[in-house]
Design a protein around this motif. Structure first.
Motif, PDB file in Angstrom:
ATOM      1  N   GLY A 122       9.584  -7.140  59.691  1.00  0.00           N
ATOM      2  CA  GLY A 122      10.291  -7.690  58.564  1.00  0.00           C
ATOM      3  C   GLY A 122      11.576  -6.917  58.326  1.00  0.00           C
ATOM      4  N   GLY A 123      12.278  -7.286  57.258  1.00  0.00           N
ATOM      5  CA  GLY A 123      13.549  -6.652  56.952  1.00  0.00           C
ATOM      6  C   GLY A 123      14.715  -7.527  57.379  1.00  0.00           C
ATOM      7  N   PRO A 330       1.499  -7.288  54.941  1.00  0.00           N
ATOM      8  CA  PRO A 330       1.797  -8.697  55.240  1.00  0.00           C
ATOM      9  C   PRO A 330       2.634  -8.870  56.502  1.00  0.00           C
ATOM     10  N   SER A 331       2.423  -9.982  57.174  1.00  0.00           N
ATOM     11  CA  SER A 331       3.208 -10.378  58.338  1.00  0.00           C
ATOM     12  C   SER A 331       3.740 -11.769  58.035  1.00  0.00           C
ATOM     13  N   LEU A 332       5.011 -11.867  57.740  1.00  0.00           N
ATOM     14  CA  LEU A 332       5.555 -13.128  57.238  1.00  0.00           C
ATOM     15  C   LEU A 332       5.675 -14.182  58.324  1.00  0.00           C
ATOM     16  N   GLY A 333       5.790 -15.400  57.862  1.00  0.00           N
ATOM     17  CA  GLY A 333       5.797 -16.540  58.764  1.00  0.00           C
ATOM     18  C   GLY A 333       4.479 -17.239  58.588  1.00  0.00           C
ATOM     19  N   MET A 334       3.797 -17.423  59.672  1.00  0.00           N
ATOM     20  CA  MET A 334       2.502 -18.085  59.617  1.00  0.00           C
ATOM     21  C   MET A 334       1.437 -17.015  59.464  1.00  0.00           C
ATOM     22  N   GLY A 338      -0.534 -17.327  53.620  1.00  0.00           N
ATOM     23  CA  GLY A 338       0.319 -18.459  53.336  1.00  0.00           C
ATOM     24  C   GLY A 338       1.741 -18.081  53.007  1.00  0.00           C
ATOM     25  N   ALA A 339       2.114 -16.819  53.239  1.00  0.00           N
ATOM     26  CA  ALA A 339       3.500 -16.402  52.963  1.00  0.00           C
ATOM     27  C   ALA A 339       4.458 -17.089  53.923  1.00  0.00           C
TER      28      ALA A 339
END
Length: 348
Positions: A122-123, A330-334, A338-339
């Protein structure tokens, strides 16, 4: 652009590997660096300083060839699964430029593509800037395909397991009792503070790096390790994530008598300039006179596991089925929470 979500998407008809880019010869070095720093007011003398790193390698960054190797492995993995899916290659800062690649995709009749960005994190620079790249390209091209962005993968089991395997190999090659030091690209403290949507608490990048290091260390059976940073740039007055890898290893040598270090470039997927120069050259040279031997862990990009991971991320995006994620950040995207990744969620 759409984002991969927990409901899944129809099968895609192409995959785009989107990366940073690098010069292919001495005459490309300064124009490439000008692309990288466009709009930031970086003085020419600073560009020339950074250019020496590339000139040391003949002006040719390894990154494009390394990405082509990843693409070849992904094509082989797709073929082994009986899937005939074209894989395209585009960059942010040098040829093949992403816009030119997407124009070719449109000309080839591609209508629904997935995008794998060569950053686990991220970032802003590791995630949001790639989002902006994609949006800018799509806005500039008539008949551009729709695109889904594959999720961040800092804790994907295959990513973790490959790094752990290579860490064990590095420890076997090093002297007994070598200190394990994980390293990733530093960013300004202020940028890290706002990395990720506000509801996730910020500091997404540094938290993911810390968590990936923990996962790899646990998998490799390493109980003690350090997490440090490298490759900072910008004025000294601006605070960046610390400690710096050279400063840290120097302190280990002078303060604790450490003579052997295994360095794990957890923040990088391939041996490009910031690994070959900053670690294999600069770090080794700086601590040699202190009697420190540096053993560097391999990066996972060239491995079959990394190609399998990319195809599994593609499967996730198409099916909506998320495999187990061992990470607590968290790992964003899918992801299972649900983020969603969104342009603008990470400030510069």
């Amino acid at each position: 652009m759409t984002d991969a979500g927990t409901t899944g998407h129809a099968p895609v008809d192409a995959l785009l590997l989107l990366s940073f880019g690098g010069p292919e010869g001495q005459e490309d070095v300064i124009p490439f660096l000008e692309n990288v720093t466009a709009g930031r007011g970086i003085p020419t003398e600073r560009l020339e300083e950074v250019a020496t790193h590339y000139r040391h390698l003949g002006g040719r960054s390894p990154i494009n060839d390394l990405n082509r190797e990843i693409i070849s492995n992904v094509e082989a993995e797709l073929a082994s699964r009986g899937r005939d899916l074209p894989v395209y290659f585009g960059n942010r800062n040098w040829t093949p430029m992403a816009a030119d690649t997407v124009r070719q995709m449109a000309a080839d009749g591609i209508r629904n593509a997935a995008v794998f960005a060569t950053s686990a994190w991220g970032g802003y620079s590791g995630c949001a800037q790639y989002q902006e790249d994609i949006v800018r390209v799509l806005d500039s091209i008539d008949d551009a395909p729709s695109m889904i962005r594959l999720r961040q993968f800092y804790d994907h089991p295959l990513f973790v397991e490959r790094f752990a395997t290579d860490l064990r190999a590095a420890l076997d090659a090093a002297a007994p009792g070598a200190r394990v030091v994980f390293t990733a690209h530093s960013v300004p403290d202020a940028a890290d503070a706002v990395a990720g949507p506000p509801e996730l608490g910020g500091h997404l990048y540094s938290r993911q790096v810390q968590e990936a290091s923990r996962l790899v260390a646990d998998t490799a059976g390493v109980r003690e390790y350090d997490v440090v940073w490298q490759s900072r740039s910008g004025p000294p007055s601006v605070p960046w994530l610390e400690p710096d890898v050279v400063d840290h290893v120097t302190a280990l040598a002078t303060g604790q008598g450490v003579t052997d270090v295994v360095v794990v470039p957890i923040g990088f997927i391939s041996d490009h300039v910031e690994v070959i120069w900053d670690l294999d050259t600069e770090l080794v040279d700086e601590v040699r006179d202190l009697g420190v031997t540096v053993t560097r862990c391999a990066t996972p990009g060239p491995s079959r596991e990394f190609a399998r991971m990319i195809v599994e991320l593609l499967d996730e995006a198409e099916s909506g089925v998320i495999q187990s994620r061992p990470g607590c950040v968290p790992s964003l995207g899918m992801n299972r929470d649900g983020a969603r990744c969104a342009v603008g969620c990470c400030a510069r």
